[in-house]
Write an enzyme that holds these catalytic residues in place. Structure first.
Site, PDB file in Angstrom:
ATOM      1  CG  MET A 110      -6.869  26.466 -41.363  1.00 27.98           C
ATOM      2  SD  MET A 110      -7.577  26.257 -42.996  1.00 27.98           S
ATOM      3  CE  MET A 110      -6.707  24.820 -43.567  1.00 27.98           C
ATOM      4  CG  LEU A 162      -4.108  22.874 -32.847  1.00 31.10           C
ATOM      5  CD1 LEU A 162      -4.220  23.613 -31.515  1.00 31.10           C
ATOM      6  CD2 LEU A 162      -3.596  23.806 -33.934  1.00 31.10           C
ATOM      7  CG  HIS A 163       0.467  18.915 -36.589  1.00 32.51           C
ATOM      8  ND1 HIS A 163       1.603  19.683 -36.701  1.00 32.51           N
ATOM      9  CD2 HIS A 163      -0.316  19.245 -37.652  1.00 32.51           C
ATOM     10  CE1 HIS A 163       1.531  20.422 -37.786  1.00 32.51           C
ATOM     11  NE2 HIS A 163       0.372  20.183 -38.380  1.00 32.51           N
ATOM     12  CG  HIS A 217      -0.446  23.420 -35.453  1.00 33.87           C
ATOM     13  ND1 HIS A 217      -1.016  22.273 -35.930  1.00 33.87           N
ATOM     14  CD2 HIS A 217      -0.675  24.370 -36.404  1.00 33.87           C
ATOM     15  CE1 HIS A 217      -1.581  22.508 -37.100  1.00 33.87           C
ATOM     16  NE2 HIS A 217      -1.381  23.761 -37.420  1.00 33.87           N
ATOM     17  CB  THR A 224       4.331  17.812 -38.388  1.00 34.20           C
ATOM     18  OG1 THR A 224       4.816  19.145 -38.346  1.00 34.20           O
ATOM     19  CG2 THR A 224       5.256  16.905 -37.608  1.00 34.20           C
ATOM     20  CB  SER A 225       0.975  18.148 -42.864  1.00 32.43           C
ATOM     21  OG  SER A 225      -0.261  18.428 -43.497  1.00 32.43           O
ATOM     22  NE  ARG A 253      -5.369  19.440 -46.883  1.00 33.73           N
ATOM     23  CZ  ARG A 253      -5.302  20.780 -46.908  1.00 33.73           C
ATOM     24  NH1 ARG A 253      -4.152  21.386 -46.696  1.00 33.73           N
ATOM     25  NH2 ARG A 253      -6.382  21.511 -47.135  1.00 33.73           N
TER      26      ARG A 253
HETATM   27  O1  PAF Z   1      -1.676  27.614 -42.708  1.00 33.41           O
HETATM   28  C1  PAF Z   1      -2.865  27.559 -42.305  1.00 33.41           C
HETATM   29  O2  PAF Z   1      -3.219  26.762 -41.439  1.00 33.41           O
HETATM   30  C2  PAF Z   1      -3.898  28.495 -42.926  1.00 33.41           C
HETATM   31  O3  PAF Z   1      -3.628  28.717 -44.274  1.00 33.41           O
HETATM   32  C3  PAF Z   1      -4.026  29.839 -42.168  1.00 33.41           C
HETATM   33  C4  PAF Z   1      -2.743  30.636 -42.208  1.00 33.41           C
HETATM   34  C5  PAF Z   1      -4.408  29.557 -40.712  1.00 33.41           C
HETATM   35  C6  PAF Z   1      -5.132  30.686 -42.795  1.00 33.41           C
HETATM   36  O4  PAF Z   1      -6.367  30.044 -42.754  1.00 33.41           O
END
Ligand code: PAF
Length: 295
Positions: A39, A42-43, A46, A193-194, A196
């Site tokens: 979504m 990115l960190h 990712h 890491t998140s 949020r």
């Molecule tokens: O984990 C996420 O970032 C989301 O739930 C995903 C898998 C991209 C689906 O929108």
């Protein structure tokens, strides 16, 4: 639901595509393809998914889509960070080939009447706390799998229940893709890491460290069985509930990694110790694998 206008991406870097037609065109001779669904925002976590994807494929596609279908009416869809320009630069640094950043209208051109349900394993923990969440996730993931047609898709183990329901969807619906789970990346202080984490102020971030502390305490008690694991983790969370700012636990559960059902008292084998809690206005989740020995 309307989506804020995305930022523009830099001219260099990976191919940035927004539509299904463009995606099909750029992936025509792509060889073995790996998809990293995200979504955005990115960190480092990712980045580690992208590196794992690269090890599995000739072409790495990162999708960036803040999926309205997986947010509840009172959740953070509106304020979820949207940083496509920065995300494209991160993807360029990681050698990603294609960034697929569709609009809400591209993904949902009309009302989504047919959805994918996770079944019983999606009704507990995250599914109980966030009704409709897994329907939103599975629906968008199946759309992305159909649009990209990857050989491999990489998901983080931090979202352990999401990974489990995606695996189950792929098995139960005979989807021709291999699902790879990537280890959770942690900051040096232990916080997973998140995207949020950017919501946390300094004090909240300090309190949030109780999540990983609770999980580590639980794992350290594995030799004494499932009840001891749960009790050790709960003790840390109880202390954190008194901290300032407090950690407000949503759930703590020790579950079978494949079904997400609670493991019984005499259980031996692999389990997942999962936690969700609110710190200030931010809801965080984390988990660790726990190996419970025969006793
Ligand atoms: O984990 C996420 O970032 C989301 O739930 C995903 C898998 C991209 C689906 O929108």
């Amino acid at each position: 639901m309307t989506e804020p206008t995305p930022q523009t991406a830099p001219a260099d870097g990976p191919l940035l595509v927004h539509t299904a037609d463009d995606l099909r065109r750029v992936l025509a001779d792509a060889g073995r393809v790996a998809l990293v669904p995200t979504m955005g925002a990115l960190h480092e976590g990712h980045r580690s998914l992208m590196r794992l994807a690269r090890a599995h494929a000739d072409t790495v596609v990162v999708s960036v889509f803040v999926n309205p279908l997986q947010f509840g009416p009172h959740e953070d869809f509106g304020r979820y960070p949207r940083t496509l320009g920065t995300d494209a630069r991160v993807c360029a640094q990681e050698g990603v080939d294609v960034v697929f950043a569709p609009s809400v209208d591209t993904m949902y051109p009309s009302e989504q009447m047919v959805t994918v349900q996770a079944g019983p394993m999606g009704e507990r923990l995250e599914g109980a706390s966030r009704p409709g969440f897994f329907t939103g996730v599975l629906t968008v993931v199946s759309k992305l799998l159909h649009l990209v047609g990857p050989d491999v898709a990489v998901f983080g183990r931090k979202d352990a229940q999401q990974l489990a329901v995606v695996r189950r969807m792929v098995t139960d619906l005979n989807l021709p893709v291999e699902i790879v789970g990537a280890p959770t990346l942690r900051d040096p202080d232990g916080l997973a890491t998140s995207s949020r984490n950017v919501y946390l102020d300094e004090g909240e971030r300090a309190s949030a460290l109780a999540l990983s502390r609770a999980l580590n305490a639980g794992r350290a008690a594995a030799g004494h069985g499932p009840d001891a694991v749960r009790a050790a983790a709960r003790a840390v969370l109880a202390e954190a509930a008194e901290a300032a700012p407090p950690v407000e636990p949503d759930y703590l559960a020790l579950v079978d990694p494949a079904t997400f059902a609670d493991v019984p008292a005499g259980y031996a084998g692999e389990a997942v110790l999962a936690v969700a809690a609110r710190v200030g206005a931010t809801r965080l989740i984390d988990n660790v694998s726990v190996r419970l020995p025969h006793r």
